[in-house]
Scaffold this active site. Structure first.
Site, PDB file in Angstrom:
ATOM      1  N   GLU A 229       0.930  -1.297  -0.022  1.00  0.00           N
ATOM      2  CA  GLU A 229       0.080   0.081   0.178  1.00  0.00           C
ATOM      3  C   GLU A 229       0.909   1.177   0.185  1.00  0.00           C
ATOM      4  OE1 GLU A 229      -2.937  -0.391   3.033  1.00  0.00           O
ATOM      5  OE2 GLU A 229      -4.083  -2.193   2.094  1.00  0.00           O
ATOM      6  N   GLU A 332      -4.115  -8.894  -1.530  1.00  0.00           N
ATOM      7  CA  GLU A 332      -4.757  -8.731  -0.245  1.00  0.00           C
ATOM      8  C   GLU A 332      -6.107  -8.099   0.028  1.00  0.00           C
ATOM      9  OE1 GLU A 332      -2.487  -6.404   2.970  1.00  0.00           O
ATOM     10  OE2 GLU A 332      -4.652  -6.020   3.529  1.00  0.00           O
TER      11      GLU A 332
END
Length: 481
Positions: A229, A332
């Site tokens: 991220e 994810e």
């Protein structure tokens, strides 16, 4: 004239060959095994019947139909699985021995469980650790103190047992959440910050040391993502890279360093964040030849809905269209905001089914859930970011709690094997969602999902054959034939 007759003969032979090939897959004698998971029933990956194909008739607009073309094939599947985090491993270590084996079988045994073949783990800590930590002493830029001793207590033993249960092989890849604090502009592993330019080489060296240390433990590393991220400033471990910064770190440091260290065959995945910005990130990195040569493909998550947007499935396909030589990996997803009263909340499972169908149909080759195991509080998590997992353990009783998400994922992972090819498939009505695959053993798998409140009848058409099937309301089925 002789030349004309010769070419006419060649054309006739080619046409004859095409006709034969068009008929070499005979579905008329195939039996379909139907596995079903359904709301408000006891059906959980249960065999609910069989069906037989018959000669196909013209489908009607008034019918719900599913069309499969086994001659039109797309991506090969690398694997389906989840992440073994510090949280998962520590909970696992505290379970009774019998429950430990039940959990391993549930995930990694293809007969007793759902046959996971893909595993993600973290490079040092993430939010799903009890505390922040790294593998070096603070300030050790030369990495002389590098040690994975922390992971040898819980995480490495669990990964090894999972691999053993899976038959001795799991595709393992790794991701960092943050460089050590001294390498960052904010002096902390938490709350964003960036990698200081003067530590880019040291940080690239860190990946190489980690991979070599894990492989010395007998755990081959398939690949890595550059940064989890990279556009999220989180209260937990996080580090920000613009698209250009990630590109330059890849081409100037990480890629060359892995090559120099004999790790050039490792697969490097860029982005590892939500679908919303994955097109921009892929454009910037893959359009640079020097960066692109090190990149296997793009990883992505499903959390773009935090902005209020709907899931942006089409962005996965946009990247696939623009860069068909690069791969796509879902790295994810999880259900956030843990609430124990919602262990059996059915839309959580349906979210997995819908996402997986869309992602595979848009070209994704691998799909990875987040934590495979959490406790009765949705943790442990050192910043209180408690979430759901497909299976939870009540650490006071040792009980394993299976959620609908486990079964929905299982409708894919149990039946769609590594190297399966996705097939062309389409539904005639929006009330159904579906995806189809051919395994390397010649078996076919079609996953069908019904999110409506109604039981539905539908017809499956393939290669001149058809059959009519029933799917209950709020159900998912795997058809194996």
């Amino acid at each position: 004239m002789k030349n004309y007759l010769y070419y006419l003969g060649v054309l006739f032979l080619c046409a004859s060959t095409l006709t034969v090939n068009a008929q070499d897959a005979d579905f008329s004698n195939k039996e379909i095994k139907i596995y079903t998971t359904s709301k408000d029933t006891d059906l959980r990956l249960s065999i609910t019947g069989t069906a037989q194909f018959k000669e196909a008739t013209q489908p009607l607009e008034t019918e719900i139909s599913l069309f499969i073309n086994p001659k039109k094939t797309f991506q090969n599947i690398l694997g389906i699985g989840g992440a073994i985090t510090d949280a998962s491993a520590e909970i696992f270590a505290g379970l009774p021995k019998e429950q430990q084996q039940h959990l391993l079988d549930a995930y990694y045994d293809s007969e007793k469980g759902i046959g996971y073949s893909l595993l993600r783990t973290t490079i040092h800590s993430s939010d799903f650790s009890k505390e922040s930590y790294t593998y070096v002493e603070e300030g050790d830029a030369d990495l002389n103190t590098f040690s994975i001793a922390h992971d040898q207590q819980y995480r490495i033993p669990m990964i090894k047992r999972a691999t053993q249960t899976a038959g001795g092989k799991l595709t393992l890849y790794v991701s960092p959440w943050s460089p050590p604090a001294f390498m960052k502009t904010n002096g902390s592993m938490l709350k964003g910050g960036k990698l200081k330019p003067e530590f880019r080489q040291n940080w690239a060296n860190y990946y190489a040391k980690f991979i070599k240390a894990y492989e010395a433990e007998g755990m081959p590393i398939w690949g890595l993502t550059i940064q989890n991220e990279p556009m999220a400033t989180q209260t937990w471990e996080s580090c920000i890279y613009s698209a250009e910064e990630e590109r330059d770190f890849l081409k100037d440091y990480l890629g060359p360093t892995l090559e120099k260290e004999g790790l050039g065959a490792k697969n490097i995945v860029v982005w590892d964040h939500n679908r919303d910005l994955m097109v921009n990130r892929s454009n910037v990195i893959f359009e640079d030849p020097e960066a692109s040569k090190y990149a296997w493909g793009t990883g992505f998550h499903w959390y773009e809905t935090w902005t209020g947007a709907e899931p942006l499935y089409e962005n996965v396909n946009r990247v696939h269209e623009a860069f068909p030589d690069k791969k796509l990996m879902f790295t994810e997803g999880c259900i956030e905001k843990f609430d124990a009263s919602r262990y059996q909340y059915w839309p959580n499972g349906e979210r997995y089914g819908e996402q997986m169908i869309h992602d595979f149909n848009n070209g994704t080759v691998a799909w990875t859930d987040w934590n495979i195991l959490l406790d009765q509080n949705g943790g442990p998590n050192h910043v209180g970011n408690f979430c759901f997992a497909p299976i939870h353990a009540d650490t006071t009783t040792g009980e394993l709690i299976y959620t609908p998400s486990y079964y929905y994922i299982g409708h894919f992972s149990k039946f769609i094997k590594q190297q399966a090819k996705r097939l062309s498939s389409a539904v005639s009505r929006s009330v159904l969602m579906s995806t189809s695959f051919e395994n390397i053993d010649g078996s076919y798998v079609t996953v069908v999902m019904n999110k409506t409140d109604e039981n539905l009848s539908y017809s499956l058409y393939i290669q001149g054959a058809e059959t009519t099937l029933e799917i209950p309301a709020h159900s998912i089925q795997s058809l194996v034939y």
